[in-house]
Design an enzyme around this catalytic site. Structure first.
Site, mmCIF file in Angstrom:
data_model
loop_
_atom_site.group_PDB
_atom_site.id
_atom_site.type_symbol
_atom_site.label_atom_id
_atom_site.label_comp_id
_atom_site.label_asym_id
_atom_site.label_seq_id
_atom_site.Cartn_x
_atom_site.Cartn_y
_atom_site.Cartn_z
ATOM 1 N N ASP A 46 -52.338 39.160 18.194
ATOM 2 C CA ASP A 46 -53.156 38.044 18.701
ATOM 3 C C ASP A 46 -52.335 36.938 17.891
ATOM 4 O OD1 ASP A 46 -54.881 35.830 19.093
ATOM 5 O OD2 ASP A 46 -56.713 37.284 18.861
ATOM 6 N N SER A 87 -58.467 33.667 22.874
ATOM 7 C CA SER A 87 -58.502 34.934 22.861
ATOM 8 C C SER A 87 -59.451 35.494 23.688
ATOM 9 C CB SER A 87 -58.517 35.575 21.493
ATOM 10 O OG SER A 87 -57.479 34.938 20.715
ATOM 11 N N ASP A 260 -52.823 35.586 14.412
ATOM 12 C CA ASP A 260 -53.216 34.461 15.003
ATOM 13 C C ASP A 260 -53.803 33.641 13.756
ATOM 14 O OD1 ASP A 260 -54.797 32.917 17.260
ATOM 15 O OD2 ASP A 260 -56.561 33.596 16.318
ATOM 16 N N HIS A 303 -51.444 34.796 23.444
ATOM 17 C CA HIS A 303 -51.051 33.713 23.419
ATOM 18 C C HIS A 303 -50.348 33.358 22.149
ATOM 19 C CE1 HIS A 303 -54.076 32.827 20.360
ATOM 20 N NE2 HIS A 303 -54.949 33.542 21.275
HETATM 21 MG MG MG Z 1 -58.113 38.487 18.504
HETATM 22 ZN ZN ZN Z 2 -56.687 31.980 17.750
#
Ligand code: MG
Ligand code: ZN
Length: 369
Positions: A46, A87, A260, A303
């Site tokens: 992530d 996400s 992330d 992303h």
């Molecule tokens: Mg995630």
């Molecule tokens: Zn995020």
């Protein structure tokens, strides 16, 4: 002496050729198409853009398991209602093959539930699994198994697990199963369905067979730098072992959830430590695929997070300097890495939704559109 040993070598080679040709014949029967895979292991980092990967590689003193993948492509991450995806929409693009709105869990842009790759795999008799370092009801894993209008509906998402026959799930999120507004105890229900239940004190390496529901934290797991230990690689290994007991093949999604979060907090060391940990899980998947030879391994991101840029580094000492331009996600393309049968299909530049199609094709499942 010379002749004798040459005769031995010759005899040995004859046997080798015979054995090899038998192996090839056997595999030709079970796997007629070289682009078809029996198993898919889909690993999502992530928020993992190129900078996060290279920062991890630098911190790991110059190497990552990820480099073992021979095929690389790029995925366009935009969601249906925003240039910058979240996400939920990112994972739903992978799970149902459709662009949807930010926050959507397994539903299309009109809010209609769509069958996910995990559900299609299950219908075909494949074993299925989810592993994450966040709660298992968090956006990324949720999008593969649940159908809810909003990612914040984690209690509803937890209840959706009971509507499936998922074989293995390992992550956090115990409270969404037990401390619920509707009074249900989903752990009791899972136990009644035949799941072995594991909590934070359970040693995952001890689980050798059966269906497993492992909720190892009330919400998310701690950072790897704060005591998570080898949870992610061990959980990945456990899931692969359990799923591989089923003869028809399996679909497994593994998420390095917290790369992330390091991007959101703009902490370089959080990003690099989570990246290196995720790469250990990648190594487990690739080792299995190398021996198994019928497993497709895909590694990508939903992303990029933070607009991370590496501004300095030292491979020898594993030092990384980086800066971030935002505390949010960015709109960059993200890389896709592939290994195993069907991996060639992941070269090129394509929409994130194409990853769904490519995985479905590799498993010989009918793409739903
Ligand atoms: Mg995630
Ligand atoms: Zn995020």
């Amino acid at each position: 002496m010379k002749t004798k040993s040459m005769g031995y070598v010759h005899k040995k080679n004859t046997w080798l050729v015979l054995i090899l040709s038998l192996c090839f014949t056997a595999s030709a029967f079970s796997q007629s198409d070289k682009s078809k895979a029996k198993n898919v292991i889909f690993l999502i980092g992530d928020g993992m853009g190129v900078a996060q990967i290279y920062a991890g590689l630098t911190a790991n003193q110059g190497t990552l398991n990820l480099e073992r993948c021979p095929h690389v492509g790029f995925s366009k991450t935009q969601s249906s209602d925003d240039y910058i995806t979240d996400s939920a929409a990112g994972a739903t693009a992978f799970s149902i093959g459709k662009k949807t709105y930010n926050g959507a869990i397994g539903v299309d842009s009109a809010g209609i539930p769509c069958e996910t790759i995990l559900e299609s795999a299950e219908k075909k008799g494949l074993a299925t699994g989810l592993v994450a370092t966040s709660s298992i009801t968090h956006a990324t894993p949720a999008a593969f198994i649940a159908h809810q209008a909003k990612r914040s509906m984690e209690q509803e998402i937890a209840a959706d697990f009971l509507k499936t026959d998922i074989d293995v799930f390992i992550g956090g999120g115990l409270r969404y199963f037990t401390q619920r507004a509707d009074g249900r105890n989903l752990l009791t229900e899972l136990k009644a369905k035949g799941y072995m239940i594991a909590d934070s004190t359970y040693d995952l390496t001890k689980c050798k067979n059966g269906r497993l529901a492992a909720l190892m934290a009330s919400d998310y797991l701690p950072r790897v730098s704060q005591g998570r230990g080898s949870f992610l690689p061990v959980a990945t290994q456990t899931a692969i072992q359990l799923l591989n007991l089923k003869s028809k093949g399996f679909f497994l999604m593994v998420e390095g959830s917290q790369i992330d979060w390091g991007g959101h907090t703009n902490e370089t060391s959080y990003v690099t430590s989570e990246m290196i940990d995720f790469d250990k899980a990648i190594g487990i998947a690739l080792d299995f695929a190398r021996t198994d030879r019928h497993t497709l391994v895909i590694i990508t991101a939903d992303h990029e997070t933070g607009g991370m840029a590496i501004t300095g580094g030292d491979m020898t000492h594993g030092k990384v300097e980086a800066s971030f331009v935002t505390k949010s996600h960015t709109g960059d393309m993200v890389p896709v890495f592939a290994f195993g049968p069907g991996a060639e299909a992941f070269s090129g530049i394509y929409e994130n939704t194409a990853i769904y199609e490519k995985m479905m094709n590799a498993l010989g499942l009918k793409v739903l559109k």
